[in-house]
Scaffold this active site. Structure first.
Site, short mmCIF file in Angstrom:
data_model
loop_
_atom_site.label_atom_id
_atom_site.label_comp_id
_atom_site.label_asym_id
_atom_site.label_seq_id
_atom_site.Cartn_x
_atom_site.Cartn_y
_atom_site.Cartn_z
N PRO A 1 0.83 -1.21 0.00
CA PRO A 1 0.00 0.00 0.00
C PRO A 1 0.86 1.26 0.00
O PRO A 1 1.78 1.39 0.79
CB PRO A 1 -0.78 -0.08 1.32
CG PRO A 1 -0.49 -1.41 1.91
CD PRO A 1 0.72 -1.96 1.24
N GLU A 2 0.57 2.16 -0.93
CA GLU A 2 1.21 3.47 -0.95
C GLU A 2 0.14 4.50 -0.60
O GLU A 2 -0.96 4.15 -0.22
CB GLU A 2 1.84 3.74 -2.32
CG GLU A 2 2.92 2.70 -2.68
CD GLU A 2 3.65 3.02 -3.97
OE1 GLU A 2 3.75 4.21 -4.34
OE2 GLU A 2 4.15 2.08 -4.61
#
Ligand SMILES: [Zn+2]
Length: 305
Positions: free
Chosen positions: A2-3
């Site tokens: 996840p960014e």
């Protein structure tokens, strides 16, 4: 992994479903998920009886401001406004219940579900709410962490990763002047710099590769060699690529799951990321992959000079 857009999507989902809900009790299935306080019991005792006022995001960290009893209602009005723009990180000055911090790292997921939902093999932490509802933290690789920050303490005093974090990409602080100043004397590749959370918050491998492609900058270019014009192009490309991913729920490039465990619209739209050997969509040159500071970079050798 996840960014920023994925974490922002989780934040919005949590703000949609968990606000004003009281944490009745919890269960820690893997102790090392709790980074602070030092014991899982202290963590759960600290959270018990708190209501979630608002979820915030800073970089890839999620932070829930917690209220106690009637105080949990105090900042309800902020929620809609806070959902309008992804840069919003309005710290409640001192929430009565402290803060719940979460970092998903590699494989963490926060799921909002019925507590009778069969337990996933990698379930790590469970928080129970009225109506048989549960916020369940699932994490296969176990790198993710959770914190409870007691009332009166600043989040960054406990969640130490927040201390040196650079500006949010959507904030005014992330200006061309800021970047020119920060990059001027740096003799490291721009790709490596983009992954540094002290330069800009929340950017990881996917959005770094994509924004470099869009701004036609080779990932190996040393920061100090970038012109002001290139830097501004990169800044705008980064904002654009993050914004468009948030707009489709953080699933543009990944198999990321939202708070219901659903990936609604994976579209595999990356232009260069994980496309080594495929034709560049602009010039048909094969996309190349190289290693920079231990991370792979994907780029078009023709378009990105
Ligand atoms: Zn190309």
């Amino acid at each position: 992994v996840p960014e920023l857009p994925e974490v922002e999507t989780v934040r919005r989902g949590l703000n949609q479903f968990t606000l004003q809900q009281e944490i009745l009790r919890g269960d820690v299935l893997l102790d090392r998920t709790i980074a602070s306080p030092t014991s899982a019991i202290e963590f759960l005792t600290g959270l018990k009886g708190s209501k979630i006022i608002q979820w915030h995001r800073r970089g890839k960290y999620l932070l829930a401001a917690l209220g106690k009893g009637a105080a949990g209602q105090a900042n309800n009005g902020a929620s809609e406004q806070n959902n309008l723009h992804p840069s919003s990180f309005i710290l409640h000055p001192s929430p009565p219940g402290g803060w719940l911090g979460v970092h998903l790292r590699m494989t963490g997921q926060l799921l909002w579900l019925d507590c009778n939902t069969p337990l996933q093999k990698h379930a790590r932490v469970r928080l129970f709410f009225p109506g048989n509802l549960e916020l369940r933290y699932v994490d296969q690789r176990t790198f993710g962490r959770m914190w409870w920050v007691p009332p009166g303490q600043a989040p960054e005093s406990v969640v130490t990763g927040l201390q040196k974090m650079g500006p949010e990409p959507f904030s005014d602080e992330f200006s061309v002047e800021y970047l020119v100043e920060k990059l001027r004397d740096r003799r490291r590749p721009i790709k490596t710099a983009l992954l540094d959370q002290e330069l800009v918050a929340g950017v990881g491998n996917i959005y770094a590769d994509e924004s470099l492609f869009l701004s036609r900058i080779n990932p190996e270019t040393l920061c100090s060699q970038l012109s002001r014009e290139q830097i501004d192009r990169l800044r705008l490309a980064l904002i654009q690529v993050l914004n468009s991913s948030i707009a489709v729920g953080g699933t543009t490039f990944s198999t990321f799951l939202n708070v219901h465990g659903v990936n609604g619209n994976y579209r595999g739209e990356a232009l260069v990321y994980a496309r080594a050997g495929e034709a560049c969509q602009v010039c048909a040159t094969p996309i190349q992959r190289l290693k920079l500071a231990g991370r792979s970079a994907h780029f078009c050798p023709q378009c990105q000079v």
